[in-house]
Write a protein that holds these residues in place. Sequence first.
Motif, PDB file in Angstrom:
ATOM      1  N   LEU A   1       0.772  -1.056   0.184  1.00 55.65           N
ATOM      2  CA  LEU A   1       0.103   0.191  -0.093  1.00 55.65           C
ATOM      3  C   LEU A   1       0.904   1.152  -0.091  1.00 55.65           C
ATOM      4  O   LEU A   1       0.388   2.188  -0.692  1.00 55.65           O
ATOM      5  CB  LEU A   1      -0.872  -0.026   1.369  1.00 55.65           C
ATOM      6  CG  LEU A   1      -2.040   1.305   1.295  1.00 55.65           C
ATOM      7  CD1 LEU A   1      -2.791   1.398   0.130  1.00 55.65           C
ATOM      8  CD2 LEU A   1      -2.666   1.037   2.705  1.00 55.65           C
ATOM      9  N   GLU A   2       2.014   1.522   0.674  1.00 57.21           N
ATOM     10  CA  GLU A   2       2.762   2.408   0.801  1.00 57.21           C
ATOM     11  C   GLU A   2       3.551   2.838  -0.807  1.00 57.21           C
ATOM     12  O   GLU A   2       3.496   3.942  -1.165  1.00 57.21           O
ATOM     13  CB  GLU A   2       3.719   2.353   1.716  1.00 57.21           C
ATOM     14  CG  GLU A   2       3.442   2.160   3.298  1.00 57.21           C
ATOM     15  CD  GLU A   2       2.748   3.664   3.777  1.00 57.21           C
ATOM     16  OE1 GLU A   2       3.238   4.565   3.350  1.00 57.21           O
ATOM     17  OE2 GLU A   2       1.732   3.314   4.380  1.00 57.21           O
TER      18      GLU A   2
ATOM     19  N   LYS B   1       0.502   4.340  -2.774  1.00 56.36           N
ATOM     20  CA  LYS B   1       0.229   5.649  -2.358  1.00 56.36           C
ATOM     21  C   LYS B   1       1.199   6.825  -2.685  1.00 56.36           C
ATOM     22  O   LYS B   1       0.991   7.955  -2.930  1.00 56.36           O
ATOM     23  CB  LYS B   1       0.473   5.862  -0.486  1.00 56.36           C
ATOM     24  CG  LYS B   1      -0.632   5.179   0.114  1.00 56.36           C
ATOM     25  CD  LYS B   1      -0.439   5.220   1.660  1.00 56.36           C
ATOM     26  CE  LYS B   1      -0.104   6.383   2.270  1.00 56.36           C
ATOM     27  NZ  LYS B   1       0.024   6.272   3.516  1.00 56.36           N
TER      28      LYS B   1
ATOM     29  N   GLY C   1      -4.104   5.242  -3.555  1.00 56.71           N
ATOM     30  CA  GLY C   1      -3.650   4.800  -2.339  1.00 56.71           C
ATOM     31  C   GLY C   1      -4.250   5.418  -1.268  1.00 56.71           C
ATOM     32  O   GLY C   1      -4.770   4.725  -0.018  1.00 56.71           O
ATOM     33  N   LYS C   2      -4.797   6.856  -1.020  1.00 60.25           N
ATOM     34  CA  LYS C   2      -5.509   7.227  -0.073  1.00 60.25           C
ATOM     35  C   LYS C   2      -6.940   6.737   0.137  1.00 60.25           C
ATOM     36  O   LYS C   2      -7.350   6.467   1.308  1.00 60.25           O
ATOM     37  CB  LYS C   2      -5.584   8.845  -0.301  1.00 60.25           C
ATOM     38  CG  LYS C   2      -3.936   9.492  -0.057  1.00 60.25           C
ATOM     39  CD  LYS C   2      -4.207  11.007  -0.286  1.00 60.25           C
ATOM     40  CE  LYS C   2      -3.011  11.889  -0.516  1.00 60.25           C
ATOM     41  NZ  LYS C   2      -2.990  13.332  -0.622  1.00 60.25           N
TER      42      LYS C   2
ATOM     43  N   LEU D   1      -8.087   3.663  -0.375  1.00 60.35           N
ATOM     44  CA  LEU D   1      -7.570   2.224   0.010  1.00 60.35           C
ATOM     45  C   LEU D   1      -7.285   2.558   1.329  1.00 60.35           C
ATOM     46  O   LEU D   1      -7.572   1.558   2.498  1.00 60.35           O
ATOM     47  CB  LEU D   1      -6.536   1.336  -0.787  1.00 60.35           C
ATOM     48  CG  LEU D   1      -6.779   1.195  -2.289  1.00 60.35           C
ATOM     49  CD1 LEU D   1      -5.529   0.455  -2.677  1.00 60.35           C
ATOM     50  CD2 LEU D   1      -8.208   0.266  -2.311  1.00 60.35           C
ATOM     51  N   GLU D   2      -6.380   3.425   1.935  1.00 59.60           N
ATOM     52  CA  GLU D   2      -6.049   3.685   3.288  1.00 59.60           C
ATOM     53  C   GLU D   2      -7.223   4.204   4.020  1.00 59.60           C
ATOM     54  O   GLU D   2      -7.222   3.650   5.133  1.00 59.60           O
ATOM     55  CB  GLU D   2      -5.020   4.655   3.085  1.00 59.60           C
ATOM     56  CG  GLU D   2      -4.168   4.907   4.535  1.00 59.60           C
ATOM     57  CD  GLU D   2      -3.197   5.868   4.789  1.00 59.60           C
ATOM     58  OE1 GLU D   2      -2.081   5.567   5.277  1.00 59.60           O
ATOM     59  OE2 GLU D   2      -3.345   6.997   3.944  1.00 59.60           O
TER      60      GLU D   2
ATOM     61  N   LEU E   1      -9.134   1.020   4.911  1.00 64.29           N
ATOM     62  CA  LEU E   1      -8.689   0.060   6.015  1.00 64.29           C
ATOM     63  C   LEU E   1      -8.724   0.918   7.455  1.00 64.29           C
ATOM     64  O   LEU E   1      -8.906   0.340   8.300  1.00 64.29           O
ATOM     65  CB  LEU E   1      -7.177  -0.159   5.727  1.00 64.29           C
ATOM     66  CG  LEU E   1      -7.064  -1.045   4.389  1.00 64.29           C
ATOM     67  CD1 LEU E   1      -5.515  -1.398   4.371  1.00 64.29           C
ATOM     68  CD2 LEU E   1      -7.462  -2.462   4.775  1.00 64.29           C
ATOM     69  N   ASP E   2      -8.364   2.169   7.268  1.00 65.63           N
ATOM     70  CA  ASP E   2      -8.764   3.002   8.651  1.00 65.63           C
ATOM     71  C   ASP E   2      -9.938   3.191   9.258  1.00 65.63           C
ATOM     72  O   ASP E   2     -10.059   3.879  10.354  1.00 65.63           O
ATOM     73  CB  ASP E   2      -7.770   4.173   8.551  1.00 65.63           C
ATOM     74  CG  ASP E   2      -6.246   3.775   8.280  1.00 65.63           C
ATOM     75  OD1 ASP E   2      -5.944   2.687   8.527  1.00 65.63           O
ATOM     76  OD2 ASP E   2      -5.535   4.780   7.970  1.00 65.63           O
TER      77      ASP E   2
ATOM     78  N   LYS F   1      -9.237  -5.858   4.449  1.00 71.05           N
ATOM     79  CA  LYS F   1      -7.859  -6.229   4.222  1.00 71.05           C
ATOM     80  C   LYS F   1      -7.655  -7.323   2.898  1.00 71.05           C
ATOM     81  O   LYS F   1      -6.724  -6.717   2.188  1.00 71.05           O
ATOM     82  CB  LYS F   1      -7.278  -6.844   5.404  1.00 71.05           C
ATOM     83  CG  LYS F   1      -5.807  -6.992   5.395  1.00 71.05           C
ATOM     84  CD  LYS F   1      -5.015  -5.891   5.099  1.00 71.05           C
ATOM     85  CE  LYS F   1      -3.482  -6.262   5.362  1.00 71.05           C
ATOM     86  NZ  LYS F   1      -3.004  -6.889   4.354  1.00 71.05           N
TER      87      LYS F   1
ATOM     88  N   VAL G   1      -8.230  -4.825  -0.265  1.00 69.29           N
ATOM     89  CA  VAL G   1      -7.181  -4.096  -0.624  1.00 69.29           C
ATOM     90  C   VAL G   1      -6.062  -4.884  -1.107  1.00 69.29           C
ATOM     91  O   VAL G   1      -5.666  -4.288  -2.128  1.00 69.29           O
ATOM     92  CB  VAL G   1      -6.762  -3.238   0.617  1.00 69.29           C
ATOM     93  CG1 VAL G   1      -5.396  -2.421   0.386  1.00 69.29           C
ATOM     94  CG2 VAL G   1      -8.051  -2.393   1.133  1.00 69.29           C
TER      95      VAL G   1
END
Length: 288
Positions: free
Chosen positions: A60-61, A64, A71-72, A74-75, A78-79, A125, A128
């Motif tokens: 993921l990093e 991003k 990326g943002k 998907l993050e 997850l968050d 998860k 993603v």
Amino acid sequence: MFSYDAETRYTWFKGESLEPERQFELVGMIVGLALYNGVILGINFAPIVYKKLVGEQVGLEDVKIAFPGLGKGLEMLLDWKEEDGDVEDVFCRSFDIEYEVWGKVRTIPLVHGGSNIPVTNANRKEYVDLYINHYVNESVKRQFGAFRRGFHRVCGGPALKMCRAEELEMMICGTNELDFKDLEAGAKYDDGYDANHEVIKNFWSVAHSMSHEHKKELLMFVTASDRVPLKGLGNLVFVIQRNGPDTERLPTALTCFGRLLLPEYSTKEKLENRLITAIENAKGFGLV
């Protein structure tokens, strides 16, 4: 064959490209030949490309960095906190991915029957991970596979496995760290100029005070590349040649030879004005 992101200025493979594999293989061979011969290339592949070339895992990093919007998103998925609700109700996603291909939206399931499987707090998860794998691997499998084959035909072997992705990128593209003191130390002069000439002193005073973007433009103007070789700017061919007496003409350059043709401007202010004008307007036509 490739797409360009204006936000990141990165180049990525077009999964919908209809170009034959041999075209991508040829590009890979050219990149490999440049590396083999120590030629710095002005390409700007997404860092993911170099990770894939050396077999490093992409996560993921990396997404991003290469694709900030995706990326943002998907993050954020997850968050998302469970107390704020289930992601199934908030994001309304299923286990598929949508592409626009030749003007039409195409839906591809990430798993069998994925379009009927909602993304929930419990399986997000997995979603993603599958999404990233499809986006950076499966969707460009044919194109990148051919590119990688071509690259490895020239530069494959045990030595490549010793490199990390960022080291491979630096060897191919150089670095962005512009140390103009190093450039000045390695510079040469011709046709009446030397390190102690007033025009040369004015030139370096102007060059050192330039913004990072103007420094890149100056390097591009003189050498046809704004990248720095592995051994630093001190090893770059950079020659400042006198090009006549004081004049209103702009500086010119012989990029094949790394030569800046600089008239003997009477003042530092005039030199700065003429030089900045030249490097800011040097694309699309010849300056004479």
